[in-house]
Design a protein around this motif. Structure first.
Motif, PDB file in Angstrom:
ATOM      1  N   PRO A 138      -5.662  16.474  -0.128  1.00 32.78           N
ATOM      2  CA  PRO A 138      -5.393  17.593  -1.212  1.00 32.78           C
ATOM      3  C   PRO A 138      -4.863  16.921  -2.461  1.00 32.78           C
ATOM      4  O   PRO A 138      -4.464  15.785  -2.698  1.00 32.78           O
ATOM      5  CB  PRO A 138      -4.097  18.058  -0.752  1.00 32.78           C
ATOM      6  N   ASP A 139      -5.110  17.543  -3.574  1.00 34.25           N
ATOM      7  CA  ASP A 139      -4.948  17.155  -4.903  1.00 34.25           C
ATOM      8  C   ASP A 139      -3.349  17.184  -5.336  1.00 34.25           C
ATOM      9  O   ASP A 139      -2.733  16.569  -5.921  1.00 34.25           O
ATOM     10  CB  ASP A 139      -5.424  17.880  -6.023  1.00 34.25           C
ATOM     11  N   ILE A 140      -2.560  18.256  -4.380  1.00 35.68           N
ATOM     12  CA  ILE A 140      -1.184  18.388  -4.465  1.00 35.68           C
ATOM     13  C   ILE A 140      -0.701  19.200  -3.443  1.00 35.68           C
ATOM     14  O   ILE A 140      -1.299  19.753  -2.855  1.00 35.68           O
ATOM     15  CB  ILE A 140      -1.068  19.595  -5.962  1.00 35.68           C
ATOM     16  N   LEU A 141       0.731  18.961  -3.128  1.00 36.07           N
ATOM     17  CA  LEU A 141       1.218  19.456  -2.066  1.00 36.07           C
ATOM     18  C   LEU A 141       2.537  20.287  -2.641  1.00 36.07           C
ATOM     19  O   LEU A 141       3.385  19.694  -3.375  1.00 36.07           O
ATOM     20  CB  LEU A 141       1.802  18.419  -1.180  1.00 36.07           C
ATOM     21  N   LEU A 142       2.382  21.665  -2.158  1.00 34.22           N
ATOM     22  CA  LEU A 142       3.469  22.563  -2.602  1.00 34.22           C
ATOM     23  C   LEU A 142       4.141  22.843  -1.424  1.00 34.22           C
ATOM     24  O   LEU A 142       3.460  23.509  -0.249  1.00 34.22           O
ATOM     25  CB  LEU A 142       2.796  24.004  -3.370  1.00 34.22           C
ATOM     26  N   ILE A 143       5.345  22.948  -1.291  1.00 35.40           N
ATOM     27  CA  ILE A 143       6.213  23.373   0.052  1.00 35.40           C
ATOM     28  C   ILE A 143       7.002  24.436  -0.482  1.00 35.40           C
ATOM     29  O   ILE A 143       8.006  24.610  -1.551  1.00 35.40           O
ATOM     30  CB  ILE A 143       7.318  22.112   0.381  1.00 35.40           C
ATOM     31  N   GLY A 144       7.042  25.547   0.397  1.00 40.37           N
ATOM     32  CA  GLY A 144       7.535  26.950   0.153  1.00 40.37           C
ATOM     33  C   GLY A 144       9.134  27.226   0.462  1.00 40.37           C
ATOM     34  O   GLY A 144       9.218  28.293   0.877  1.00 40.37           O
ATOM     35  N   GLY A 145       9.716  26.192   0.585  1.00 42.58           N
ATOM     36  CA  GLY A 145      11.306  26.533   0.946  1.00 42.58           C
ATOM     37  C   GLY A 145      11.407  26.306   2.410  1.00 42.58           C
ATOM     38  O   GLY A 145      10.514  26.035   3.415  1.00 42.58           O
ATOM     39  N   ASP A 146      12.804  26.221   2.803  1.00 41.84           N
ATOM     40  CA  ASP A 146      13.189  25.809   3.988  1.00 41.84           C
ATOM     41  C   ASP A 146      12.677  24.364   4.565  1.00 41.84           C
ATOM     42  O   ASP A 146      12.450  24.322   5.746  1.00 41.84           O
ATOM     43  CB  ASP A 146      13.125  26.888   5.059  1.00 41.84           C
ATOM     44  N   GLY A 214       7.769  27.515  -9.985  1.00 42.49           N
ATOM     45  CA  GLY A 214       8.532  27.477  -8.778  1.00 42.49           C
ATOM     46  C   GLY A 214       9.805  28.253  -8.972  1.00 42.49           C
ATOM     47  O   GLY A 214      10.844  28.111  -9.623  1.00 42.49           O
ATOM     48  N   ARG A 215      10.024  29.254  -8.277  1.00 46.13           N
ATOM     49  CA  ARG A 215      11.045  30.269  -8.210  1.00 46.13           C
ATOM     50  C   ARG A 215      12.182  29.873  -7.281  1.00 46.13           C
ATOM     51  O   ARG A 215      11.997  29.380  -6.177  1.00 46.13           O
ATOM     52  CB  ARG A 215      10.669  31.674  -8.049  1.00 46.13           C
ATOM     53  N   LEU A 242       5.299  30.278  -6.751  1.00 47.38           N
ATOM     54  CA  LEU A 242       6.187  29.916  -5.480  1.00 47.38           C
ATOM     55  C   LEU A 242       7.487  30.436  -5.280  1.00 47.38           C
ATOM     56  O   LEU A 242       8.178  30.486  -6.140  1.00 47.38           O
ATOM     57  CB  LEU A 242       6.398  28.466  -5.387  1.00 47.38           C
ATOM     58  N   ASP A 243       7.526  31.299  -4.113  1.00 44.19           N
ATOM     59  CA  ASP A 243       8.690  31.978  -3.794  1.00 44.19           C
ATOM     60  C   ASP A 243       8.544  32.077  -2.181  1.00 44.19           C
ATOM     61  O   ASP A 243       7.757  32.427  -1.793  1.00 44.19           O
ATOM     62  CB  ASP A 243       8.668  33.503  -4.514  1.00 44.19           C
ATOM     63  N   SER A 248       9.116  39.451  -2.894  1.00 45.63           N
ATOM     64  CA  SER A 248       8.569  39.372  -4.260  1.00 45.63           C
ATOM     65  C   SER A 248       7.335  39.755  -4.650  1.00 45.63           C
ATOM     66  O   SER A 248       6.828  39.893  -5.708  1.00 45.63           O
ATOM     67  CB  SER A 248       9.063  38.087  -4.883  1.00 45.63           C
ATOM     68  N   ILE A 249       6.319  40.052  -3.586  1.00 43.46           N
ATOM     69  CA  ILE A 249       4.875  40.232  -3.809  1.00 43.46           C
ATOM     70  C   ILE A 249       4.808  41.269  -4.906  1.00 43.46           C
ATOM     71  O   ILE A 249       3.987  41.175  -5.770  1.00 43.46           O
ATOM     72  CB  ILE A 249       4.148  40.417  -2.693  1.00 43.46           C
ATOM     73  N   SER A 250       5.510  42.522  -4.554  1.00 41.24           N
ATOM     74  CA  SER A 250       5.346  43.672  -5.544  1.00 41.24           C
ATOM     75  C   SER A 250       5.493  43.284  -7.071  1.00 41.24           C
ATOM     76  O   SER A 250       4.938  43.807  -7.933  1.00 41.24           O
ATOM     77  CB  SER A 250       5.922  44.988  -5.184  1.00 41.24           C
ATOM     78  N   GLU A 251       6.632  42.540  -7.251  1.00 38.49           N
ATOM     79  CA  GLU A 251       6.859  42.047  -8.216  1.00 38.49           C
ATOM     80  C   GLU A 251       6.028  41.082  -9.079  1.00 38.49           C
ATOM     81  O   GLU A 251       5.558  41.148 -10.359  1.00 38.49           O
ATOM     82  CB  GLU A 251       8.327  41.312  -8.524  1.00 38.49           C
ATOM     83  N   ALA A 252       5.383  40.226  -8.209  1.00 37.23           N
ATOM     84  CA  ALA A 252       4.140  39.482  -8.516  1.00 37.23           C
ATOM     85  C   ALA A 252       3.110  40.180  -9.233  1.00 37.23           C
ATOM     86  O   ALA A 252       2.363  40.043 -10.018  1.00 37.23           O
ATOM     87  CB  ALA A 252       3.945  38.375  -7.502  1.00 37.23           C
TER      88      ALA A 252
END
Length: 323
Positions: A138-146, A214-215, A242-243, A248-252
């Motif tokens: 991967p070019d970047i690793l994003l971690i979505g919490g916890d 990143g929220r 990232l949330d 929050s999908i409706s807000e997105a």
């Protein structure tokens, strides 16, 4: 059969006080943690199996010996299957084309969520899954919490070099989930950063012509709204949000976010919670598109407390994003 169902139902209801006692008074007790994780799962599926056998028994009379024999054959095989689903994360690939940009660029994103590092974590399982991720380059690793289950003080294994071995060229970034807040946010942030992972907390990151927002987690009642954060970015460029929580999908969608990445749901982890979680969110797992907004919700890289998964697997999302 009726007596067996009644006894097991009592054991099923006993989960609630046992879980309360563990959470309130013995949060850091490793033995009790392992016990209750297995207890929750085993009592559920013995109960479900007895109901199935009860229906079969209604049409085809079974002796108690036959019932016990079936249970002793079916349950071990089922538990092995459910543990396998939990223990090693499988790779899920998605190709996403953001039509409105057409710059001819591509970035490969590794996305994981809900690692839940704790005293119960099996380091070998985590490192095997991390190596599988690294193989995808991967070019970047994003971690979505916890990433941390409760307090970093509880984590016994040394993960100081485990994540660094992935070496994505644009780095590793994480947002916070509800569990980081439960166990002491400041110390947990320091621990995550010690692994070579940067925290995005209502922050904006710009990489390769992409805005990454990143929220902060919904636990923080003062976190910024998506509309506020979007004002800080160049909207001529793609926006990834990232949330941790997919509520929050409706807000997105309203804010015309190009791609939202979430976790939190664990895909319900096992029946019947899969069905409950599915009703709670616009997207409770996997890939869905709403208008121009692409969404991916991870079932989680590992799990909270319960080392089993049914109709769910631990997973790594590899996203080839074209823009």
């Amino acid at each position: 059969m009726e007596h067996l169902l009644l006894i097991n139902f009592i054991f099923l209801i006993a989960i609630l006080p046992i879980f309360y006692i563990r959470r309130t008074f013995f949060r850091r007790n490793i033995f009790l943690g392992r016990f209750i994780g297995n207890y929750i799962f085993i009592t559920h599926y013995i109960f479900f199996l007895l109901i199935i056998l009860g229906v079969v028994n209604y049409f085809y009379r079974l002796s108690n010996l036959n019932i016990m024999t079936i249970a002793f054959i079916v349950l071990p095989v089922f538990f092995i299957y459910a543990y396998y689903n939990f223990s090693i994360a499988r790779v899920i690939k998605n190709d996403i084309q953001l039509e409105k940009y057409k710059t001819g660029k591509k970035i490969r994103i590794a996305f994981i969520s809900d690692v839940h590092l704790s005293a119960l974590t099996n380091k070998d399982n985590i490192e095997i899954s991390l190596k599988r991720m690294a193989e995808e380059e991967p070019d970047i690793l994003l971690i979505g919490g916890d990433l941390v289950d409760f307090s970093c003080k509880d984590i016994k294994a040394d993960f100081s070099s485990s994540f660094r071995e992935i070496e994505p060229k644009y780095g590793m970034y994480a947002i916070l989930g509800n569990h980081e807040y439960h166990g002491g946010i400041d110390e947990n942030i320091k621990y995550i950063e010690s692994l070579g992972i940067k925290i995005l907390r209502d922050d904006i990151l710009k990489i390769e012509g992409i805005n990454i927002i990143g929220r902060d987690d919904i636990t923080n009642k003062k976190r910024k709204k998506i509309a506020y954060l979007k004002k800080k970015v160049n909207t001529d460029l793609p926006i990834i949000l990232l949330d941790h929580n997919p509520n929050s999908i409706s807000e997105a969608i309203v804010n015309r976010i190009d791609l939202e990445l979430c976790g939190h749901t664990h895909r319900g982890q096992f029946f019947p919670y899969n069905l409950i979680v599915k009703k709670m969110y616009k997207n409770y797992h996997g890939y869905k598109k709403f208008g121009i907004t692409h969404t991916i919700v991870s079932a989680g890289f590992s799990s909270w407390l319960i080392p089993y998964r049914v109709n769910s697997t631990s997973e790594i999302n590899i996203i080839d994003l074209y823009y």
